[in-house]
Design a protein around this motif. Structure first.
Motif, PDB file in Angstrom:
ATOM      1  N   ARG A  90       8.516 -10.569  -8.729  1.00 17.31           N
ATOM      2  CA  ARG A  90       8.700 -10.705  -7.631  1.00 17.31           C
ATOM      3  C   ARG A  90       9.293 -11.250  -6.687  1.00 17.31           C
ATOM      4  O   ARG A  90      10.408 -10.834  -6.011  1.00 17.31           O
ATOM      5  N   ARG A 105       0.980  -1.084   0.457  1.00 19.08           N
ATOM      6  CA  ARG A 105      -0.466  -0.237   0.014  1.00 19.08           C
ATOM      7  C   ARG A 105       1.193   1.507  -0.139  1.00 19.08           C
ATOM      8  O   ARG A 105       2.118   1.346  -0.062  1.00 19.08           O
ATOM      9  N   GLY A 116      -8.895 -14.181   2.923  1.00 22.42           N
ATOM     10  CA  GLY A 116      -9.955 -15.465   2.907  1.00 22.42           C
ATOM     11  C   GLY A 116      -8.958 -16.589   3.452  1.00 22.42           C
ATOM     12  O   GLY A 116     -10.393 -17.776   3.201  1.00 22.42           O
ATOM     13  N   TYR A 157       4.124 -13.676  -9.268  1.00 17.60           N
ATOM     14  CA  TYR A 157       5.057 -13.840  -7.880  1.00 17.60           C
ATOM     15  C   TYR A 157       5.999 -14.444  -8.653  1.00 17.60           C
ATOM     16  O   TYR A 157       7.354 -13.983  -8.086  1.00 17.60           O
ATOM     17  N   THR A 195       4.895  -1.730   8.904  1.00 18.31           N
ATOM     18  CA  THR A 195       3.369  -2.737   8.534  1.00 18.31           C
ATOM     19  C   THR A 195       2.323  -1.250   8.656  1.00 18.31           C
ATOM     20  O   THR A 195       2.236  -0.785  10.070  1.00 18.31           O
ATOM     21  N   SER A 196       1.041  -1.854   7.367  1.00 19.68           N
ATOM     22  CA  SER A 196       0.607  -0.409   7.784  1.00 19.68           C
ATOM     23  C   SER A 196      -0.571  -1.039   8.838  1.00 19.68           C
ATOM     24  O   SER A 196      -1.403  -0.413   9.741  1.00 19.68           O
TER      25      SER A 196
HETATM   26  C1  BJW Z   1       7.631   1.842   6.062  1.00 12.38           C
HETATM   27  C2  BJW Z   1       9.382   2.458   5.595  1.00 12.38           C
HETATM   28  C3  BJW Z   1      10.539   1.845   5.238  1.00 12.38           C
HETATM   29  C4  BJW Z   1       7.513   1.774   3.795  1.00 12.38           C
HETATM   30  N1  BJW Z   1      10.842   1.710   7.036  1.00 12.38           N
HETATM   31  N2  BJW Z   1       8.248   1.773   6.974  1.00 12.38           N
HETATM   32  C5  BJW Z   1     -13.051  -7.122   7.207  1.00 12.38           C
HETATM   33  C6  BJW Z   1     -12.452  -6.297   7.873  1.00 12.38           C
HETATM   34  C7  BJW Z   1     -11.589  -7.480   9.191  1.00 12.38           C
HETATM   35  C8  BJW Z   1     -10.793  -8.243   8.593  1.00 12.38           C
HETATM   36  C9  BJW Z   1     -10.872  -8.740   7.081  1.00 12.38           C
HETATM   37  C10 BJW Z   1     -12.435  -7.361   6.407  1.00 12.38           C
HETATM   38  N3  BJW Z   1     -12.466  -8.149   5.144  1.00 12.38           N
HETATM   39  C11 BJW Z   1     -11.407  -9.315   5.128  1.00 12.38           C
HETATM   40  C12 BJW Z   1     -11.392  -9.566   6.389  1.00 12.38           C
HETATM   41  C13 BJW Z   1     -10.242 -10.147   6.051  1.00 12.38           C
HETATM   42  C14 BJW Z   1      -8.695 -10.316   5.261  1.00 12.38           C
HETATM   43  C15 BJW Z   1      -8.223  -8.892   5.675  1.00 12.38           C
HETATM   44  O1  BJW Z   1      -8.229  -8.451   7.056  1.00 12.38           O
HETATM   45  N4  BJW Z   1      -8.608  -7.642   4.622  1.00 12.38           N
HETATM   46  C16 BJW Z   1      -8.506  -6.615   5.260  1.00 12.38           C
HETATM   47  C17 BJW Z   1      -7.694  -5.241   3.992  1.00 12.38           C
HETATM   48  C18 BJW Z   1      -9.399  -5.409   5.529  1.00 12.38           C
HETATM   49  N5  BJW Z   1      -7.610 -11.371   6.411  1.00 12.38           N
HETATM   50  C19 BJW Z   1      -7.812 -12.420   5.873  1.00 12.38           C
HETATM   51  O2  BJW Z   1      -8.189 -12.540   4.431  1.00 12.38           O
HETATM   52  C20 BJW Z   1      -6.537 -13.159   6.206  1.00 12.38           C
HETATM   53  N6  BJW Z   1      -7.479 -14.489   6.678  1.00 12.38           N
HETATM   54  C21 BJW Z   1      -8.064 -14.728   7.429  1.00 12.38           C
HETATM   55  O3  BJW Z   1      -8.642 -13.681   7.801  1.00 12.38           O
HETATM   56  O4  BJW Z   1      -8.718 -15.679   7.942  1.00 12.38           O
HETATM   57  C22 BJW Z   1      -9.989 -15.880   8.192  1.00 12.38           C
HETATM   58  C23 BJW Z   1     -11.100 -16.866   7.173  1.00 12.38           C
HETATM   59  C24 BJW Z   1     -11.154 -17.301   6.590  1.00 12.38           C
HETATM   60  C25 BJW Z   1     -11.965 -17.344   5.554  1.00 12.38           C
HETATM   61  C26 BJW Z   1     -13.148 -16.486   4.850  1.00 12.38           C
HETATM   62  C27 BJW Z   1     -12.688 -15.160   5.463  1.00 12.38           C
HETATM   63  C28 BJW Z   1     -11.997 -14.952   6.666  1.00 12.38           C
HETATM   64  C29 BJW Z   1      -5.584 -13.531   5.354  1.00 12.38           C
HETATM   65  C30 BJW Z   1      -4.598 -12.079   5.427  1.00 12.38           C
HETATM   66  C31 BJW Z   1      -3.035 -12.380   3.806  1.00 12.38           C
HETATM   67  C32 BJW Z   1      -2.859 -11.402   3.331  1.00 12.38           C
HETATM   68  N7  BJW Z   1      -1.951 -11.794   2.275  1.00 12.38           N
HETATM   69  C33 BJW Z   1      -0.958 -11.092   2.615  1.00 12.38           C
HETATM   70  C34 BJW Z   1      -0.198 -11.256   0.834  1.00 12.38           C
HETATM   71  C35 BJW Z   1       0.434 -12.209   1.397  1.00 12.38           C
HETATM   72  C36 BJW Z   1       1.111 -12.600  -0.039  1.00 12.38           C
HETATM   73  C37 BJW Z   1       2.173 -12.286  -0.657  1.00 12.38           C
HETATM   74  O5  BJW Z   1       2.774 -11.481  -0.477  1.00 12.38           O
HETATM   75  O6  BJW Z   1       2.443 -12.157  -2.017  1.00 12.38           O
HETATM   76  O7  BJW Z   1      -0.064 -10.623   2.839  1.00 12.38           O
HETATM   77  S1  BJW Z   1      -1.555  -8.610   1.469  1.00 12.38           S
HETATM   78  C38 BJW Z   1      -0.775  -7.995   1.927  1.00 12.38           C
HETATM   79  O8  BJW Z   1      -0.839  -7.564   3.510  1.00 12.38           O
HETATM   80  C39 BJW Z   1       1.075  -9.529   2.301  1.00 12.38           C
HETATM   81  C40 BJW Z   1       0.923  -8.313   3.622  1.00 12.38           C
HETATM   82  O9  BJW Z   1       2.250  -9.245   4.276  1.00 12.38           O
HETATM   83  C41 BJW Z   1       0.273  -7.650   4.424  1.00 12.38           C
HETATM   84  C42 BJW Z   1       0.709  -6.869   5.402  1.00 12.38           C
HETATM   85  O10 BJW Z   1       0.748  -5.552   4.318  1.00 12.38           O
HETATM   86  P1  BJW Z   1       2.224  -5.027   5.410  1.00 12.38           P
HETATM   87  O11 BJW Z   1       3.064  -5.708   5.370  1.00 12.38           O
HETATM   88  O12 BJW Z   1       1.109  -4.042   6.256  1.00 12.38           O
HETATM   89  O13 BJW Z   1       2.331  -3.646   4.487  1.00 12.38           O
HETATM   90  P2  BJW Z   1       1.483  -2.338   3.603  1.00 12.38           P
HETATM   91  O14 BJW Z   1       1.915  -2.499   2.484  1.00 12.38           O
HETATM   92  O15 BJW Z   1       0.036  -2.003   3.480  1.00 12.38           O
HETATM   93  O16 BJW Z   1       2.367  -1.694   4.642  1.00 12.38           O
HETATM   94  C43 BJW Z   1       4.265  -1.390   4.550  1.00 12.38           C
HETATM   95  C44 BJW Z   1       3.818   0.540   5.407  1.00 12.38           C
HETATM   96  O17 BJW Z   1       5.814   0.435   5.558  1.00 12.38           O
HETATM   97  C45 BJW Z   1       3.463   1.114   5.378  1.00 12.38           C
HETATM   98  O18 BJW Z   1       2.557   1.696   6.847  1.00 12.38           O
HETATM   99  C46 BJW Z   1       4.820   2.238   5.420  1.00 12.38           C
HETATM  100  O19 BJW Z   1       4.149   3.572   5.736  1.00 12.38           O
HETATM  101  C47 BJW Z   1       5.693   1.244   5.638  1.00 12.38           C
HETATM  102  N8  BJW Z   1       7.345   1.955   5.021  1.00 12.38           N
HETATM  103  N9  BJW Z   1       8.452   2.259   3.690  1.00 12.38           N
HETATM  104  C48 BJW Z   1       9.477   1.747   7.849  1.00 12.38           C
HETATM  105  N10 BJW Z   1      11.759   2.163   5.107  1.00 12.38           N
END
Ligand code: BJW
Ligand code: ZN
Length: 255
Positions: free
Chosen positions: A71, A37, A164, A68, A190-191
């Motif tokens: 990446r 993001r 999901g 993939y 992490t966001s």
């Molecule tokens: C720096 C920097 C520097 C920049 N130094 N910092 C509604 C409400 C709540 C939950 C849900 C909902 N609807 C659906 C859901 C569930 C869903 C979810 O959470 N969705 C939300 C987005 C709303 N979650 C799931 O589906 C999870 N499973 C689950 O819930 O199972 C139960 C279930 C079963 C059946 C049905 C429904 C539920 C699974 C989540 C899987 C996430 N997968 C990914 C892809 C992984 C594979 C891949 O990499 O390809 O994981 S998505 C992506 O986001 C990836 C990351 O690990 C994850 C988190 O992102 P992250 O690491 O925080 O990165 P960014 O880009 O968001 O942030 C970067 C940060 O770095 C920023 O803050 C910058 O400022 C900072 N930054 N430079 C330090 N130099």
């Protein structure tokens, strides 16, 4: 940039036994791995549901594989940065730092962290949807754009957690345990919007941990943080290590 640490954080650092680093894409940004993001985030150009979900994969496996592989190529050409290395240095200073990461890029292990819990899988692993056979990054039969299993002909997919899908049970349980007993949780890069991972720092805080956040931008976790150090992980974490070393030598001189 020299973060002056509050006296509260200094005393936490002086006493902390159990330390958890909760990391996201931002810690790898300075290595050259794009975040999801934000301004240069992956999702700005592509829709997450097209790429990181089973429905998206089944609808267009070639596109998802292309993403993939792209990446994986980036990850193979980059190196861990000063942020990853600072966590290794902290491990040497404290005896143990448990890294709970949402990243699939393997960079914490490559940097030398010895306790890494991967919540969202690892891009170096793949498995067959048909028979479950595991394939390494190099051995996956990618000659065709859509790799299939030599054993059963099933579709091979990356061993990562898509929207999901459940998180790997062992990793999740270990992470919950580590966060539940942490004295200090450092949330880095992490966001904090993807659940259930984002609930871990909250749970750690409720269980009594001091919550320190390192990020150049405020996030959904910032209002909850006991201390927020604003800046890139590659600068802030090494400074933190310096401060810890200084606190230690200061403490030694007092005796
Ligand atoms: C720096 C920097 C520097 C920049 N130094 N910092 C509604 C409400 C709540 C939950 C849900 C909902 N609807 C659906 C859901 C569930 C869903 C979810 O959470 N969705 C939300 C987005 C709303 N979650 C799931 O589906 C999870 N499973 C689950 O819930 O199972 C139960 C279930 C079963 C059946 C049905 C429904 C539920 C699974 C989540 C899987 C996430 N997968 C990914 C892809 C992984 C594979 C891949 O990499 O390809 O994981 S998505 C992506 O986001 C990836 C990351 O690990 C994850 C988190 O992102 P992250 O690491 O925080 O990165 P960014 O880009 O968001 O942030 C970067 C940060 O770095 C920023 O803050 C910058 O400022 C900072 N930054 N430079 C330090 N130099
Ligand atoms: Zn198979």
């Amino acid at each position: 940039m020299n973060p002056s640490l509050s006296s509260r954080l200094q005393s936490v650092l002086a006493r902390a036994g159990q330390i958890v680093a909760f990391t996201g894409a931002g810690i790898s940004a300075e290595s050259g791995v794009p975040t999801f993001r934000g301004a240069d985030g992956i999702w700005k150009k592509m829709r997450p549901e097209e790429l990181a979900s089973m429905n998206g994969f089944l609808a267009n496996p070639a596109l998802v594989w292309e993403w993939y592989q792209h990446r994986r190529t980036i990850i193979h050409t980059v190196r861990p940065n000063a942020g990853h290395e600072a966590l290794v240095a902290m491990e040497a200073l404290f005896g143990r730092v448990t890294v709970v990461t949402q990243n699939i890029d393997n960079l914490h292990r490559r940097a030398g962290s010895s306790s890494v819990i991967e919540l969202h899988g690892n891009i170096e692993r793949n498995y067959c949807l048909g028979c479950g056979e595991q394939y390494g990054g190099e051995t996956v039969p990618l000659a065709n754009r859509i790799p299939t299993c030599p054993r059963c002909g099933g579709l091979i997919r990356p061993d990562v957690v898509w929207f999901g899908e459940m998180l790997p049970e062992d990793a999740w349980e270990e992470a919950v345990r580590a966060c539940g007993s942490a004295d200090l949780l450092i949330s880095v890069g992490t966001s904090g919007v993807v659940y259930p991972a984002a609930s871990l720092p909250v749970a750690a805080k409720h269980a009594g941990a001091f919550l320190l956040e390192v990020n150049p931008e405020p996030t959904s976790l910032t209002p909850l943080a006991d201390e927020y150090l604003c800046g890139p992980a590659g600068s802030i974490l090494p400074l933190l290590v310096d401060q810890i070393r200084r606190l230690r030598t200061g403490a030694l001189h007092e005796h």
